[in-house]
Design a protein around this motif. Structure first.
Motif, PDB file in Angstrom:
ATOM      1  N   ASP A 284       0.854  -1.188   0.000  1.00 27.82           N
ATOM      2  CA  ASP A 284       0.000   0.000   0.000  1.00 27.82           C
ATOM      3  C   ASP A 284       0.894   1.244   0.000  1.00 27.82           C
ATOM      4  O   ASP A 284       1.251   1.775   1.051  1.00 27.82           O
ATOM      5  N   PHE A 285       1.236   1.689  -1.195  1.00 30.52           N
ATOM      6  CA  PHE A 285       2.157   2.819  -1.347  1.00 30.52           C
ATOM      7  C   PHE A 285       1.638   4.059  -0.640  1.00 30.52           C
ATOM      8  O   PHE A 285       2.383   4.712   0.109  1.00 30.52           O
ATOM      9  N   ALA A 286       0.381   4.425  -0.872  1.00 33.36           N
ATOM     10  CA  ALA A 286      -0.172   5.660  -0.309  1.00 33.36           C
ATOM     11  C   ALA A 286      -0.097   5.643   1.218  1.00 33.36           C
ATOM     12  O   ALA A 286       0.288   6.640   1.834  1.00 33.36           O
TER      13      ALA A 286
ATOM     14  N   HIS B 200       3.725   5.811   2.267  1.00 36.05           N
ATOM     15  CA  HIS B 200       4.289   7.113   1.902  1.00 36.05           C
ATOM     16  C   HIS B 200       3.806   8.179   2.880  1.00 36.05           C
ATOM     17  O   HIS B 200       4.599   8.985   3.388  1.00 36.05           O
ATOM     18  N   ALA B 201       2.508   8.183   3.183  1.00 33.11           N
ATOM     19  CA  ALA B 201       1.944   9.174   4.112  1.00 33.11           C
ATOM     20  C   ALA B 201       2.515   8.996   5.515  1.00 33.11           C
ATOM     21  O   ALA B 201       2.897   9.979   6.161  1.00 33.11           O
ATOM     22  N   ARG B 202       2.603   7.757   6.005  1.00 27.53           N
ATOM     23  CA  ARG B 202       3.120   7.503   7.346  1.00 27.53           C
ATOM     24  C   ARG B 202       4.591   7.905   7.445  1.00 27.53           C
ATOM     25  O   ARG B 202       5.008   8.545   8.412  1.00 27.53           O
ATOM     26  N   MET B 203       5.366   7.557   6.429  1.00 23.60           N
ATOM     27  CA  MET B 203       6.793   7.887   6.440  1.00 23.60           C
ATOM     28  C   MET B 203       7.009   9.402   6.347  1.00 23.60           C
ATOM     29  O   MET B 203       7.860   9.949   7.049  1.00 23.60           O
ATOM     30  N   THR B 204       6.235  10.074   5.513  1.00 27.09           N
ATOM     31  CA  THR B 204       6.347  11.532   5.394  1.00 27.09           C
ATOM     32  C   THR B 204       6.026  12.193   6.729  1.00 27.09           C
ATOM     33  O   THR B 204       6.743  13.094   7.180  1.00 27.09           O
ATOM     34  N   GLU B 205       4.961  11.738   7.368  1.00 30.31           N
ATOM     35  CA  GLU B 205       4.579  12.272   8.672  1.00 30.31           C
ATOM     36  C   GLU B 205       5.669  12.033   9.719  1.00 30.31           C
ATOM     37  O   GLU B 205       5.870  12.851  10.618  1.00 30.31           O
ATOM     38  N   ALA B 206       6.409  10.936   9.577  1.00 28.93           N
ATOM     39  CA  ALA B 206       7.489  10.608  10.520  1.00 28.93           C
ATOM     40  C   ALA B 206       8.787  11.350  10.197  1.00 28.93           C
ATOM     41  O   ALA B 206       9.788  11.169  10.884  1.00 28.93           O
TER      42      ALA B 206
ATOM     43  N   GLY C 236       5.582  -0.555 -11.277  1.00 32.91           N
ATOM     44  CA  GLY C 236       4.875  -0.214 -10.050  1.00 32.91           C
ATOM     45  C   GLY C 236       4.931   1.261  -9.709  1.00 32.91           C
ATOM     46  O   GLY C 236       5.443   2.074 -10.475  1.00 32.91           O
ATOM     47  N   THR C 237       4.415   1.601  -8.532  1.00 31.74           N
ATOM     48  CA  THR C 237       4.448   2.968  -8.014  1.00 31.74           C
ATOM     49  C   THR C 237       5.685   3.095  -7.141  1.00 31.74           C
ATOM     50  O   THR C 237       5.925   2.257  -6.264  1.00 31.74           O
ATOM     51  N   VAL C 238       6.452   4.170  -7.348  1.00 33.73           N
ATOM     52  CA  VAL C 238       7.751   4.282  -6.696  1.00 33.73           C
ATOM     53  C   VAL C 238       8.081   5.734  -6.375  1.00 33.73           C
ATOM     54  O   VAL C 238       7.651   6.647  -7.073  1.00 33.73           O
ATOM     55  N   ALA C 239       8.852   5.934  -5.301  1.00 35.45           N
ATOM     56  CA  ALA C 239       9.442   7.232  -4.979  1.00 35.45           C
ATOM     57  C   ALA C 239      10.737   6.970  -4.226  1.00 35.45           C
ATOM     58  O   ALA C 239      10.811   6.059  -3.393  1.00 35.45           O
ATOM     59  N   VAL C 240      11.749   7.768  -4.519  1.00 33.87           N
ATOM     60  CA  VAL C 240      13.044   7.644  -3.859  1.00 33.87           C
ATOM     61  C   VAL C 240      13.025   8.459  -2.568  1.00 33.87           C
ATOM     62  O   VAL C 240      12.580   9.605  -2.555  1.00 33.87           O
ATOM     63  N   PHE C 241      13.507   7.843  -1.495  1.00 35.19           N
ATOM     64  CA  PHE C 241      13.683   8.561  -0.230  1.00 35.19           C
ATOM     65  C   PHE C 241      15.077   8.299   0.284  1.00 35.19           C
ATOM     66  O   PHE C 241      15.798   7.447  -0.228  1.00 35.19           O
ATOM     67  N   GLN C 242      15.461   9.082   1.283  1.00 35.33           N
ATOM     68  CA  GLN C 242      16.777   8.851   1.881  1.00 35.33           C
ATOM     69  C   GLN C 242      16.614   8.503   3.351  1.00 35.33           C
ATOM     70  O   GLN C 242      15.695   8.968   4.017  1.00 35.33           O
ATOM     71  N   ASP C 243      17.539   7.659   3.824  1.00 37.99           N
ATOM     72  CA  ASP C 243      17.521   7.328   5.246  1.00 37.99           C
ATOM     73  C   ASP C 243      18.214   8.436   6.033  1.00 37.99           C
ATOM     74  O   ASP C 243      18.624   9.454   5.470  1.00 37.99           O
ATOM     75  N   LEU C 244      18.346   8.265   7.331  1.00 37.12           N
ATOM     76  CA  LEU C 244      18.892   9.333   8.158  1.00 37.12           C
ATOM     77  C   LEU C 244      20.324   9.679   7.822  1.00 37.12           C
ATOM     78  O   LEU C 244      20.799  10.764   8.158  1.00 37.12           O
ATOM     79  N   TYR C 245      21.028   8.798   7.117  1.00 42.94           N
ATOM     80  CA  TYR C 245      22.421   9.066   6.750  1.00 42.94           C
ATOM     81  C   TYR C 245      22.583   9.532   5.312  1.00 42.94           C
ATOM     82  O   TYR C 245      23.668   9.914   4.902  1.00 42.94           O
ATOM     83  N   GLY C 246      21.508   9.461   4.522  1.00 42.31           N
ATOM     84  CA  GLY C 246      21.572   9.910   3.132  1.00 42.31           C
ATOM     85  C   GLY C 246      21.585   8.794   2.109  1.00 42.31           C
ATOM     86  O   GLY C 246      21.614   9.071   0.909  1.00 42.31           O
ATOM     87  N   ASN C 247      21.588   7.527   2.528  1.00 37.38           N
ATOM     88  CA  ASN C 247      21.482   6.424   1.573  1.00 37.38           C
ATOM     89  C   ASN C 247      20.147   6.520   0.848  1.00 37.38           C
ATOM     90  O   ASN C 247      19.127   6.859   1.456  1.00 37.38           O
ATOM     91  N   HIS C 248      20.135   6.209  -0.442  1.00 39.75           N
ATOM     92  CA  HIS C 248      18.921   6.296  -1.242  1.00 39.75           C
ATOM     93  C   HIS C 248      18.196   4.953  -1.278  1.00 39.75           C
ATOM     94  O   HIS C 248      18.813   3.908  -1.468  1.00 39.75           O
ATOM     95  N   TRP C 249      16.888   5.041  -1.101  1.00 43.21           N
ATOM     96  CA  TRP C 249      15.992   3.887  -1.095  1.00 43.21           C
ATOM     97  C   TRP C 249      14.853   4.138  -2.062  1.00 43.21           C
ATOM     98  O   TRP C 249      14.448   5.283  -2.260  1.00 43.21           O
TER      99      TRP C 249
ATOM    100  N   LEU D 167      10.832   3.379  -2.221  1.00 38.17           N
ATOM    101  CA  LEU D 167       9.603   2.833  -1.676  1.00 38.17           C
ATOM    102  C   LEU D 167       8.830   2.403  -2.913  1.00 38.17           C
ATOM    103  O   LEU D 167       8.553   3.223  -3.789  1.00 38.17           O
ATOM    104  N   LEU D 168       8.492   1.130  -3.000  1.00 32.84           N
ATOM    105  CA  LEU D 168       7.953   0.573  -4.241  1.00 32.84           C
ATOM    106  C   LEU D 168       6.781  -0.351  -3.967  1.00 32.84           C
ATOM    107  O   LEU D 168       6.889  -1.297  -3.184  1.00 32.84           O
TER     108      LEU D 168
END
Length: 130
Positions: free
Chosen positions: A85-87, A90-96, A110-123, A125-126
């Protein structure tokens, strides 16, 4: 049967990393065991019991390892967090406070967006296409 059980992620601080991965990303803490030499065996995983690959959060030792924190894949997306469930995620992670580097996009896979962890590594969410 064989599978990749753990992937090491070099971190700056165990407790800071545990808070991010369990809080912001919703992973579960699988293990946190002192190792006698001041290090710890810390494993987090995104799913339920026995569900896929976990991350071994390894505190950097020495300058060479410290230099890799946040850049373990040379700026490429190196980690892929699948969701059903991307939406929702994505909403929970953005809020956090998770930083997304782009808007969600719809690709053939699929549905995808790149995010970074607290150190800057790229992930990524898919949510894979059906």
């Amino acid at each position: 049967m064989r599978h990749v059980a753990l992937v090491t992620l070099v971190v700056d601080d165990y407790d800071e990393a545990i808070r991010f991965y369990t809080g912001a990303l919703g992973f579960r803490l699988v293990e946190d065991t002192p190792r006698g030499d001041g290090s710890r065996w810390v494993v987090v995983a995104p799913g339920g019991e026995g569900a896929g690959t976990g991350l071994l959060l390894a505190r950097a030792q020495g300058e060479r390892q410290r230099a890799r924190i946040g850049d373990q894949t040379g700026g490429r997306v190196g980690f892929f967090l699948h969701t059903d469930d991307f939406a929702r995620d994505h909403a929970r992670m953005t809020e956090a406070g998770v930083v997304f580097l782009e808007e969600a996009r719809h690709e053939p896979y699929g549905t995808v967006a790149v995010f970074q962890d607290l150190y800057g590594n790229h992930w990524d969410l898919l949510q894979p296409a059906a």
